[in-house]
Design a protein around this motif. Structure first.
Motif, PDB file in Angstrom:
ATOM      1  N   GLU A 396      28.407  41.791  38.625  1.00 57.00           N
ATOM      2  CA  GLU A 396      28.984  42.670  37.603  1.00 57.00           C
ATOM      3  C   GLU A 396      29.214  44.079  38.135  1.00 57.00           C
ATOM      4  O   GLU A 396      30.167  44.758  37.740  1.00 57.00           O
ATOM      5  CB  GLU A 396      28.062  42.699  36.386  1.00 57.00           C
ATOM      6  CG  GLU A 396      28.728  43.177  35.098  1.00 57.00           C
ATOM      7  CD  GLU A 396      28.766  44.703  35.000  1.00 57.00           C
ATOM      8  OE1 GLU A 396      29.622  45.232  34.259  1.00 57.00           O
ATOM      9  OE2 GLU A 396      27.940  45.357  35.666  1.00 57.00           O
ATOM     10  N   SER A 397      28.405  44.519  39.074  1.00 57.21           N
ATOM     11  CA  SER A 397      28.537  45.871  39.625  1.00 57.21           C
ATOM     12  C   SER A 397      29.830  46.057  40.414  1.00 57.21           C
ATOM     13  O   SER A 397      30.234  47.195  40.691  1.00 57.21           O
ATOM     14  CB  SER A 397      27.339  46.194  40.529  1.00 57.21           C
ATOM     15  OG  SER A 397      27.282  45.292  41.623  1.00 57.21           O
ATOM     16  N   GLN A 398      30.512  44.957  40.760  1.00 54.88           N
ATOM     17  CA  GLN A 398      31.755  45.042  41.523  1.00 54.88           C
ATOM     18  C   GLN A 398      32.977  44.628  40.699  1.00 54.88           C
ATOM     19  O   GLN A 398      34.056  44.405  41.258  1.00 54.88           O
ATOM     20  CB  GLN A 398      31.653  44.182  42.789  1.00 54.88           C
ATOM     21  CG  GLN A 398      30.603  44.670  43.774  1.00 54.88           C
ATOM     22  CD  GLN A 398      30.582  43.871  45.067  1.00 54.88           C
ATOM     23  OE1 GLN A 398      31.250  42.837  45.198  1.00 54.88           O
ATOM     24  NE2 GLN A 398      29.810  44.323  46.046  1.00 54.88           N
ATOM     25  N   PHE A 399      32.826  44.572  39.390  1.00 50.39           N
ATOM     26  CA  PHE A 399      33.934  44.113  38.549  1.00 50.39           C
ATOM     27  C   PHE A 399      35.081  45.115  38.451  1.00 50.39           C
ATOM     28  O   PHE A 399      36.148  44.771  37.929  1.00 50.39           O
ATOM     29  CB  PHE A 399      33.438  43.757  37.146  1.00 50.39           C
ATOM     30  CG  PHE A 399      32.722  42.430  37.067  1.00 50.39           C
ATOM     31  CD1 PHE A 399      32.472  41.683  38.195  1.00 50.39           C
ATOM     32  CD2 PHE A 399      32.297  41.934  35.843  1.00 50.39           C
ATOM     33  CE1 PHE A 399      31.809  40.471  38.130  1.00 50.39           C
ATOM     34  CE2 PHE A 399      31.625  40.720  35.759  1.00 50.39           C
ATOM     35  CZ  PHE A 399      31.383  39.988  36.907  1.00 50.39           C
ATOM     36  N   ASP A 400      34.891  46.333  38.922  1.00 50.39           N
ATOM     37  CA  ASP A 400      35.988  47.295  38.913  1.00 50.39           C
ATOM     38  C   ASP A 400      36.821  47.211  40.190  1.00 50.39           C
ATOM     39  O   ASP A 400      37.702  48.045  40.421  1.00 50.39           O
ATOM     40  CB  ASP A 400      35.448  48.715  38.726  1.00 50.39           C
ATOM     41  CG  ASP A 400      34.881  48.917  37.320  1.00 50.39           C
ATOM     42  OD1 ASP A 400      35.523  48.448  36.354  1.00 50.39           O
ATOM     43  OD2 ASP A 400      33.800  49.509  37.190  1.00 50.39           O
ATOM     44  N   THR A 401      36.570  46.207  41.003  1.00 47.35           N
ATOM     45  CA  THR A 401      37.359  45.971  42.222  1.00 47.35           C
ATOM     46  C   THR A 401      38.774  45.540  41.852  1.00 47.35           C
ATOM     47  O   THR A 401      38.948  44.616  41.057  1.00 47.35           O
ATOM     48  CB  THR A 401      36.705  44.874  43.087  1.00 47.35           C
ATOM     49  OG1 THR A 401      35.369  45.248  43.397  1.00 47.35           O
ATOM     50  CG2 THR A 401      37.500  44.644  44.362  1.00 47.35           C
ATOM     51  N   PRO A 402      39.796  46.191  42.415  1.00 47.27           N
ATOM     52  CA  PRO A 402      41.171  45.736  42.159  1.00 47.27           C
ATOM     53  C   PRO A 402      41.408  44.363  42.780  1.00 47.27           C
ATOM     54  O   PRO A 402      40.888  44.060  43.856  1.00 47.27           O
ATOM     55  CB  PRO A 402      42.036  46.800  42.851  1.00 47.27           C
ATOM     56  CG  PRO A 402      41.135  47.966  43.074  1.00 47.27           C
ATOM     57  CD  PRO A 402      39.764  47.390  43.264  1.00 47.27           C
ATOM     58  N   ALA A 410      37.543  44.150  51.552  1.00 45.40           N
ATOM     59  CA  ALA A 410      36.543  45.205  51.721  1.00 45.40           C
ATOM     60  C   ALA A 410      35.221  44.847  51.057  1.00 45.40           C
ATOM     61  O   ALA A 410      34.168  45.397  51.405  1.00 45.40           O
ATOM     62  CB  ALA A 410      37.074  46.513  51.148  1.00 45.40           C
ATOM     63  N   ARG A 411      35.258  43.924  50.112  1.00 46.57           N
ATOM     64  CA  ARG A 411      34.050  43.422  49.446  1.00 46.57           C
ATOM     65  C   ARG A 411      33.567  42.125  50.083  1.00 46.57           C
ATOM     66  O   ARG A 411      32.757  41.404  49.502  1.00 46.57           O
ATOM     67  CB  ARG A 411      34.330  43.169  47.962  1.00 46.57           C
ATOM     68  CG  ARG A 411      34.732  44.403  47.157  1.00 46.57           C
ATOM     69  CD  ARG A 411      33.548  45.309  46.930  1.00 46.57           C
ATOM     70  NE  ARG A 411      33.826  46.318  45.900  1.00 46.57           N
ATOM     71  CZ  ARG A 411      32.996  47.289  45.565  1.00 46.57           C
ATOM     72  NH1 ARG A 411      31.843  47.394  46.203  1.00 46.57           N
ATOM     73  NH2 ARG A 411      33.315  48.156  44.639  1.00 46.57           N
ATOM     74  N   ASP A 412      34.082  41.811  51.257  1.00 45.58           N
ATOM     75  CA  ASP A 412      33.762  40.544  51.937  1.00 45.58           C
ATOM     76  C   ASP A 412      34.170  39.346  51.080  1.00 45.58           C
ATOM     77  O   ASP A 412      33.486  38.325  51.046  1.00 45.58           O
ATOM     78  CB  ASP A 412      32.267  40.465  52.286  1.00 45.58           C
ATOM     79  CG  ASP A 412      31.848  41.531  53.277  1.00 45.58           C
ATOM     80  OD1 ASP A 412      32.625  41.790  54.216  1.00 45.58           O
ATOM     81  OD2 ASP A 412      30.765  42.114  53.104  1.00 45.58           O
ATOM     82  N   GLY A 413      35.306  39.494  50.404  1.00 48.35           N
ATOM     83  CA  GLY A 413      35.830  38.417  49.584  1.00 48.35           C
ATOM     84  C   GLY A 413      37.266  38.107  49.945  1.00 48.35           C
ATOM     85  O   GLY A 413      37.819  38.648  50.905  1.00 48.35           O
ATOM     86  N   LEU A 414      37.892  37.216  49.191  1.00 48.04           N
ATOM     87  CA  LEU A 414      39.287  36.861  49.414  1.00 48.04           C
ATOM     88  C   LEU A 414      39.917  36.465  48.094  1.00 48.04           C
ATOM     89  O   LEU A 414      39.224  36.026  47.162  1.00 48.04           O
ATOM     90  CB  LEU A 414      39.402  35.714  50.417  1.00 48.04           C
ATOM     91  CG  LEU A 414      38.885  34.341  50.028  1.00 48.04           C
ATOM     92  CD1 LEU A 414      39.602  33.272  50.837  1.00 48.04           C
ATOM     93  CD2 LEU A 414      37.389  34.221  50.289  1.00 48.04           C
ATOM     94  N   LEU A 415      41.224  36.645  48.005  1.00 48.86           N
ATOM     95  CA  LEU A 415      41.949  36.279  46.787  1.00 48.86           C
ATOM     96  C   LEU A 415      42.261  34.796  46.748  1.00 48.86           C
ATOM     97  O   LEU A 415      42.294  34.189  45.677  1.00 48.86           O
ATOM     98  CB  LEU A 415      43.234  37.102  46.689  1.00 48.86           C
ATOM     99  CG  LEU A 415      44.065  36.902  45.432  1.00 48.86           C
ATOM    100  CD1 LEU A 415      43.287  37.349  44.198  1.00 48.86           C
ATOM    101  CD2 LEU A 415      45.375  37.670  45.524  1.00 48.86           C
ATOM    102  N   GLY A 416      42.497  34.208  47.933  1.00 51.59           N
ATOM    103  CA  GLY A 416      42.812  32.786  47.981  1.00 51.59           C
ATOM    104  C   GLY A 416      44.058  32.459  47.180  1.00 51.59           C
ATOM    105  O   GLY A 416      45.080  33.145  47.272  1.00 51.59           O
TER     106      GLY A 416
END
Length: 520
Positions: A396-402, A410-416
């Motif tokens: 939840e702390s990263q829910f403001d990520t565009p 940058a969040r070590d994630g991917l849109l896929g």
């Protein structure tokens, strides 16, 4: 009675809507209207994507289309009594669905015709700007078509996000006599359904996009690799391909242009790994779905050893919009290096699930709460997984990520593929990490050791962590992180290479769950 005098009623034939009772609603409407002496014309359109409102019935009135939501087959007599065929207000009444708050703020470019057109009617497609992109392409030189796609900033929507124009340019520049367009319609990620919706609700858009791609790179043959679990899509494609050939939009001498392009459909056999482009090509050639070592790239040596464009359904279905409205129009949506729009698919424990097309830059919080309405359970959202079963979990702390490629990286994630799965606060994230590893172990093609063996050892490690004493747990957690390093750097494709994303994000943000006992 002349069909022009019949009232037209739209009932989705989309597989998602059918699973929620759309076939029964359509049958009840036809039966009840016939009994009342007021026959109607039923159009089985695609779903508009608001699955939380299905079955969504629309009626064509002199004032425009009027929608009625959450219709059950048993309610059809009452709905007709309340004035459905005249667009009268009732407890099901929603009015013009495009003015509903859930739709009004969307930016539908790729999915603009979903739920609007009859997917079997090419004339309906043309009335709604269909084939205007192909018309433009037929008046352009191949290099100019490629340049338009490059200038639009379109990147592959299948997961890798590779710039589409660069891929097309590479194929265009190859001197081969035979080239191919291969559409990857093996949409296997959990929580994703945009490909299926387009295939079922707007199949001519894909056909047009593939044809434009063929004109751009000099390909005369296209193949759609469709997952076997999509029988509704297979039927929709078969009808659309037949009609397109009959009307001269496919086959030899397209629209008297002297250019040829035709498309065949091939059904997969249920292997997740065939969503990876080289495994898909192996399967198309009649071999076991197994990753190829690269180089050479498919754009240089792909299907049957020839230069091949490999794009997914959303990517190719977006191409007609770019050629019709212009590269600059499409590029004006989005931000940074993430241009255009994405049909996000909102699923999981969410109150208002469905397809939301917005420009890059929408935040996770806006998508989950403004569109999704929070969880279906009513409990707090604990995590979302973005990008399919191999995507990272965001707390939840990263829910403001565009929601764009760079911000998520940058969040070590991917849109896929744009799938977003929501979890409430009852989820056990250690079990979700274990599931990612187990999924990889089951779906691995087995060609490379880091994926084949690493995923199995990973499942064993998580089981051991959850049943071990505190003394040995720290060492096993460190070993699990090391194993993730090996899989990420040593796997031949994204299956083994991306499996560490959900595991590491669960470890990073929900480490307390790895101190529970037992895996159940």
């Amino acid at each position: 009675m002349n069909s022009r005098t019949l009232t037209t009623v739209y009932v989705p034939g989309d597989a998602g809507a059918v699973s929620l009772g759309a076939d029964a609603v359509a049958a009840a409407l036809e039966r009840e209207c016939r009994a009342r002496g007021t026959p109607i014309r039923i159009v089985r359109n695609g779903s508009r994507g608001a699955y939380w409102l299905e079955t969504l019935v629309e009626v064509k009135t002199p004032a425009g289309r009027v929608a009625y939501g959450n219709v059950q087959s048993s309610e059809v007599p009452s709905l007709l009594d309340a004035g459905l065929l005249t667009g009268a207000k009732s407890s099901w009444w929603l009015g013009n669905i495009e003015k509903h708050e859930w739709f009004q703020s969307q930016q539908r470019l790729t999915s603009t015709r979903l739920g609007v057109v009859d997917p079997t009617d090419i004339d309906d497609y043309i009335v709604h700007a269909g084939y205007s992109g192909l018309s433009s392409a037929l008046s352009m030189q191949p290099q100019d078509i490629v340049r338009a796609i490059t200038d639009s900033g379109l990147r592959g929507r299948g997961g890798a996000a590779f710039p589409t124009g660069i891929k097309w340019q590479t194929v265009h520049d190859q001197p081969a006599a035979q080239k191919y367009i291969a559409c990857n319609a093996d949409e296997g990620d959990s929580g994703t359904f945009s490909d299926r919706m387009l295939l079922e609700g707007d199949p001519f858009a894909l056909i047009e996009g593939m044809t434009i791609a063929g004109l751009a790179v000099g390909a005369t043959r296209g193949y759609i690799y469709l997952r076997v679990e999509y029988p509704h899509a297979a039927r929709a494609l078969a009808r659309a391909l037949h009609v397109a050939r009959e009307r001269g939009y496919l086959g030899a001498d397209i629209r008297q242009s002297g250019r040829d392009f035709d498309i065949s459909v091939r059904m997969g056999a249920g292997a997740y790994i065939c969503g990876e482009e080289t495994s898909m090509l192996e399967s198309l050639e009649g071999r076991r779905g197994e990753v190829r070592v690269r180089p050479p790239l498919p754009a240089i040596k792909g299907l049957f050893g020839q230069p091949t464009v490999v794009n997914n359904v959303v990517t190719l279905a977006t191409v007609p919009t770019i050629l019709s409205l212009g590269a600059a129009h499409y590029r004006d949506f989005g931000q940074g290096k993430s241009r255009g729009t994405v049909p996000f698919q909102l699923a999981g424990n969410v109150k208002r699930g469905g397809l939301v097309e917005r420009a890059f830059g929408l935040t996770v919080r806006e998508l989950v709460y403004d569109y999704g309405g929070g969880t279906a359970s009513g409990r707090p959202v604990r995590a979302v997984q973005i990008g399919g079963p191999l995507g990272a979990y965001l707390p939840e702390s990263q829910f403001d990520t565009p929601l764009d490629y760079e911000a998520l990286a940058a969040r070590d994630g991917l849109l896929g593929h744009g799938g977003v799965v929501v979890f409430d606060d009852t989820v056990d994230m250690a079990r979700m990490a274990r599931y990612a590893l187990e999924f990889c172990a089951i779906e691995s093609c087995g060609k490379c050791t880091p994926c084949r063996v690493g995923s199995t050892r990973g499942v064993e490690l998580v089981d051991r962590i959850l049943t071990s004493s505190n003394g040995s747990r720290a060492g096993d957690l460190a070993l699990l992180d090391e194993l993730c390093d090996t899989m990420a750097s040593g796997s031949l494709c994204g299956l083994g290479g991306l499996t560490p994303y959900p595991v590491r994000s669960a470890l990073k943000h929900f480490r307390e769950d790895f101190h529970s006992s037992g895996v159940g």
